[in-house]
Design a protein around this motif. Structure first.
Motif, PDB file in Angstrom:
ATOM      1  N   ARG A  82       0.663  -1.078   0.053  1.00 16.02           N
ATOM      2  CA  ARG A  82       0.013   0.030  -0.192  1.00 16.02           C
ATOM      3  C   ARG A  82       0.874   1.166   0.212  1.00 16.02           C
ATOM      4  N   ILE A  83       1.917   1.462   0.718  1.00 11.55           N
ATOM      5  CA  ILE A  83       2.672   2.513   0.738  1.00 11.55           C
ATOM      6  C   ILE A  83       3.308   2.640  -0.463  1.00 11.55           C
ATOM      7  N   ASN A  84       3.751   1.681  -1.130  1.00  7.52           N
ATOM      8  CA  ASN A  84       4.678   1.711  -2.559  1.00  7.52           C
ATOM      9  C   ASN A  84       3.553   2.116  -3.765  1.00  7.52           C
ATOM     10  N   GLU A  85       2.341   1.817  -3.250  1.00  8.37           N
ATOM     11  CA  GLU A  85       1.440   2.126  -4.586  1.00  8.37           C
ATOM     12  C   GLU A  85       0.908   3.608  -4.445  1.00  8.37           C
ATOM     13  N   GLN A  86       1.004   4.061  -2.996  1.00 10.81           N
ATOM     14  CA  GLN A  86       0.588   5.534  -3.164  1.00 10.81           C
ATOM     15  C   GLN A  86       1.779   6.470  -3.454  1.00 10.81           C
ATOM     16  N   ASN A  87       1.267   7.759  -3.629  1.00  9.43           N
ATOM     17  CA  ASN A  87       2.323   8.708  -3.836  1.00  9.43           C
ATOM     18  C   ASN A  87       2.945   9.150  -2.588  1.00  9.43           C
ATOM     19  N   ARG A  88       4.091   9.917  -2.444  1.00  7.39           N
ATOM     20  CA  ARG A  88       4.926  10.146  -1.616  1.00  7.39           C
ATOM     21  C   ARG A  88       4.064  11.172  -0.265  1.00  7.39           C
ATOM     22  N   HIS A  89       2.806  11.774  -0.784  1.00 12.43           N
ATOM     23  CA  HIS A  89       2.458  12.371   0.052  1.00 12.43           C
ATOM     24  C   HIS A  89       1.364  11.627   0.975  1.00 12.43           C
ATOM     25  N   LEU A  90       1.360  10.361   1.006  1.00 15.44           N
ATOM     26  CA  LEU A  90       0.473   9.571   1.746  1.00 15.44           C
ATOM     27  C   LEU A  90       0.855   9.767   2.990  1.00 15.44           C
ATOM     28  N   HIS A 138     -10.286   0.828   3.735  1.00 16.80           N
ATOM     29  CA  HIS A 138      -9.013   1.293   3.344  1.00 16.80           C
ATOM     30  C   HIS A 138      -8.027   0.933   4.588  1.00 16.80           C
ATOM     31  N   PRO A 167      -4.772   5.079   6.779  1.00 12.97           N
ATOM     32  CA  PRO A 167      -4.304   6.100   6.084  1.00 12.97           C
ATOM     33  C   PRO A 167      -5.240   7.375   6.594  1.00 12.97           C
ATOM     34  N   SER A 218      -6.024  11.676   7.162  1.00 12.32           N
ATOM     35  CA  SER A 218      -6.280  13.010   6.536  1.00 12.32           C
ATOM     36  C   SER A 218      -5.287  13.911   7.504  1.00 12.32           C
TER      37      SER A 218
END
Length: 750
Positions: free
Chosen positions: A344-352, A394, A410, A412
């Motif tokens: 999940r971390i690798n799939e998301q962009n660096r702003h996760l 999620h 994840p 906000s």
């Protein structure tokens, strides 16, 4: 019918005999002899009546018939007496015929009857009685041979030899031979009885082994007829402990599934279902008894396993994927959880942004001990289901081990604030779980780490969550990772190693703080643990907490109690009757060995009930456990004084006054410090004292530092005071040095 009656009457049944096989044999022989004799006299009676018609003979014959019939009638109830009367009748009749009758046949009958007397005696009595009969028969033999011997000039006549042969054969030979046979039969009977007893013992052992195999077990023949079933098998097959399974067939109870054939019980392993409950799956394992041709079948209820396998099949999970999931909750295990999170971390962009947290169910060992392993597993399963239901789709959820669950959420921007994140996590944790209709209050500890800030990978985040979790407490159950915390944990670990060594080497000492009356006279002490390492004292709150985490409290308490008892024993001999109160945190009372030590000490030293008080420090939820309350009641019944320490804080509450058999109440320093200026605290202390007085409890106020506080508490009715105003804690050696000189100076000798 008549034949069976004769068998039962004359041969008897040794199984129904109440006096043993020898008694049965004698009774049977007596009946046969009496019956045959009666038959002879009946025939003689009819012969005399129709052919001879001699009145005197008929009368005598009838008298004998009546006598013998009476003996036969009473032979069952009075066997020995009847046998004696029968022998006396036989001897009397024979001697009368021998001495009074001149008829040759009558003398011959009399001699044969007398010579048969030892044989009959052996059948009815013992071998010694038979020998006595042999000796008695010498007299009739002498009478019969006297005339022959007197007429002999040189040689004995043939008549004498015939009489000698008859005498020896009937009077000696046959009784001895029969005695030998009877002795052999008795020896064989005794041997058979021993073998029968051994057989019964072996059978009983087999029965016990069969009933206590630990698994449902059946014994059946090759055709599937059930010869025997133990209790577990009966309960499994028929939902009953009654023996309704035996003598039926396996096919009446089980239906084979899959490739199992008609004679499925002959297979090594067979899968079946109960006929009465088709949803119950049974695995049948065969163990062949080739010597007897029977089968021992072990049954195992595989319903739950089948249900798990069915669920895995329905979701198309193969056996290879079982390595990635927890079998109980079907949640990802540690490895698969880390894999999913890193993906999940690798799939998301660096702003996760996100948070990793570990949830640990508190005091689960107590729940496991109280409700059993099966119900404990249900608690874990229900918690996992409720957690999945409340968290968003999620969220990645996993079960690490035991009662630890991991979550990656994840986030906000709003939940980057710790307060908001704590509220979010608290909202998804179920406060209660229902197990078999009972609602259980749940308590948790949570270790939290932020993604990117505290770690870049799942493994690193979990490691930091574990560190945060170790630093959580009953007061602060939500703990966040930080570098300072990591350093504290490292220092605590080092300190824990030193503490473990210090406790094992008995390097933790006891200090005493006096407790006084309102007039200032010392009436008791509180024992306080003190530990010094590397030249400095470690605060008790610090090392006691470490000892509790490491499970060292029972050993520490044992060392301190034994030291206290030694001192109190010395004081008891010196007539220094001043009690010492000792603190217990709860973990010690859960320890069986320490609880047994307290019971043994007061049993061996009854005077200790007036010298050693137990203070219960309510700092954790363990003090609400029913086992703690049960053991405290036992200690109170044995004579210990029980004090509730820090009343009004932590777990201490009004409810504990009902559950714990305390007779002393200690008001915490938190309520004493604001006195006398804070009227609210004055009212609280006053109501607490009044409550204790209404319950017949003694009140101790601790933390007194000023004269005003002491005067106010005395005026409110507090009987015992404690604090720096009166005396600070000092080493126990100060009070015991120089033959307890300091204790004696303070007028504690009465």
């Amino acid at each position: 019918m008549f034949i069976d009656f004769l068998k039962r009457y004359f041969l008897l049944n040794s199984d129904s005999a109440t006096e043993g096989h020898e008694k049965v044999f004698q009774q049977s022989a007596l009946r046969i002899l009496l019956a045959l004799t009666i038959c002879i006299f009946v025939v003689s009676e009819f012969h005399t009546l129709y052919f001879i018609n001699e009145t005197s003979f008929l009368t005598i014959n009838a008298g004998y018939l009546c006598l013998l019939t009476g003996l036969l009638y009473f032979s069952r109830k009075y066997t020995q007496l009847t046998a004696i009367l029968f022998l006396l009748t036989l001897i009397t009749t024979s001697f009368l015929l021998l001495t009074l009758s001149d008829e040759f046949h009558a003398e011959k009958y009399a001699l044969i009857s007398l010579y048969s007397l030892p044989l009959i005696t052996r059948l009815l009595f013992s071998f010694k009685a038979s020998l006595a009969a042999m000796v008695i028969n010498i007299y009739p033999f002498y009478l019969m041979t006297t005339d022959s011997l007197s007429n002999i000039q040189t040689d004995l006549t043939a008549s004498f030899y015939f009489q000698l042969l008859t005498f020896v054969t009937l009077n000696i030979g046959l009784p001895l031979a029969v005695s030998r046979i009877i002795q052999t039969l008795e020896n064989n009977a005794s041997h058979m009885q021993l073998l029968y007893q051994k057989l019964n013992d072996n059978y009983a052992l087999y029965e016990e082994f069969f009933e206590n195999t630990g698994t449902p077990t059946l014994l059946c023949d090759q055709r599937g007829k059930i010869l025997k079933a133990n209790q577990l098998a009966r309960e499994l097959l028929s939902d009953s402990e009654q023996n309704t399974v035996s003598n039926s067939t396996i096919a009446n109870w089980l239906s084979p599934t899959g490739a199992a054939g008609r004679f499925f019980w002959q297979s090594n392993v067979a899968e079946c279902t109960l006929k009465q409950k088709a949803n119950v799956h049974i695995e049948v394992r065969r163990a062949s008894l080739t010597q007897h041709g029977y089968y021992v079948l072990h049954l195992q209820n595989t319903t739950q396993l089948k249900a798990i396998q069915q669920e895995l099949e329905n979701t198309q999970q193969t056996n290879s994927r079982l390595a990635h999931f927890d079998l109980l909750t079907l949640l990802p295990n540690y490895r698969h959880f880390c894999s999913q999170t890193n993906q999940r971390i690798n799939e998301q962009n660096r702003h996760l942004t996100g948070a990793m947290f570990i949830i640990r169910i508190s005091q689960f060992k107590l729940l496991n001990k109280q409700y059993g392993k099966d119900n404990a597993n249900k608690i874990i399963l229900n918690f996992a289901k409720m957690l999945q239901k409340k968290l968003s789709e999620h969220t990645i959820i996993g079960r690490l081990r035991g009662v630890k669950f991991s979550c990656f959420v994840p986030l906000s921007q709003a939940y980057l604030i710790q307060k908001n994140l704590s509220a979010l996590i608290h909202s998804v944790l179920p406060s209660q779980i229902t197990v078999e209709g009972s609602k259980l209050n749940m308590d948790y500890q949570v270790g939290i780490a932020y993604y990117q800030t505290d770690g870049k990978t799942a493994e690193e985040l979990l490691e930091h969550c574990e560190m945060a979790l170790e630093y959580s407490s009953s007061a602060e159950r939500f703990s966040y990772y930080n570098r300072t915390l990591e350093n504290k944990l490292i220092e605590e670990h080092k300190l824990g190693l030193k503490l473990s060594t210090a406790i094992k080497n008995k390097q933790v000492s006891i200090w005493l703080q006096p407790q006084v009356r309102p007039n200032g006279q010392i009436c008791s002490f509180e024992a306080l643990a003190r530990w010094q390492t590397d030249g400095q004292f470690i605060p008790p709150t610090t090392f006691i907490k470490i000892a509790e985490k490491l499970g060292l409290l029972p050993l520490l308490a044992e060392n301190l109690v034994r030291e206290l008892v030694n001192t109190l024993s010395s004081w008891h001999k010196e007539r220094i009757y001043t009690p010492i109160a000792f603190n217990l945190a709860g973990q010690e009372l859960m320890n069986d060995a320490f609880f047994a030590l307290l019971m043994t000490l007061i049993a061996d030293n009854p005077w200790l009930k007036d010298m050693l008080e137990l203070e219960i420090t309510e700092t954790s939820s363990v003090m609400t456990h029913p086992l703690i309350h049960k053991r405290l009641r036992s200690l109170s019944q044995y004579g210990y004084s029980i004090a509730i320490d820090d009343f009004g804080t932590g777990q201490a509450s009004l409810g504990q006054l009902v559950d714990i058999p305390a007779n002393i109440l200690k008001i915490d320093r938190r309520f004493v410090s604001p006195l006398p200026g804070d009227q609210r605290h004055v009212d609280i202390v006053k109501s607490t004292i009044q409550l204790a007085e209404s319950l017949g409890m003694t009140v101790i106020a601790e933390g007194i530092e000023t004269k005003e506080q002491a005067n106010l508490l005395a005026a409110l009715g507090c009987q015992t005071l404690q604090g720096y105003y009166f005396a600070k804690p000092s080493p126990m050696s100060d009070w015991t040095a120089k033959d307890n000189a300091k204790a004696k100076e303070l007028r504690m000798v009465y």
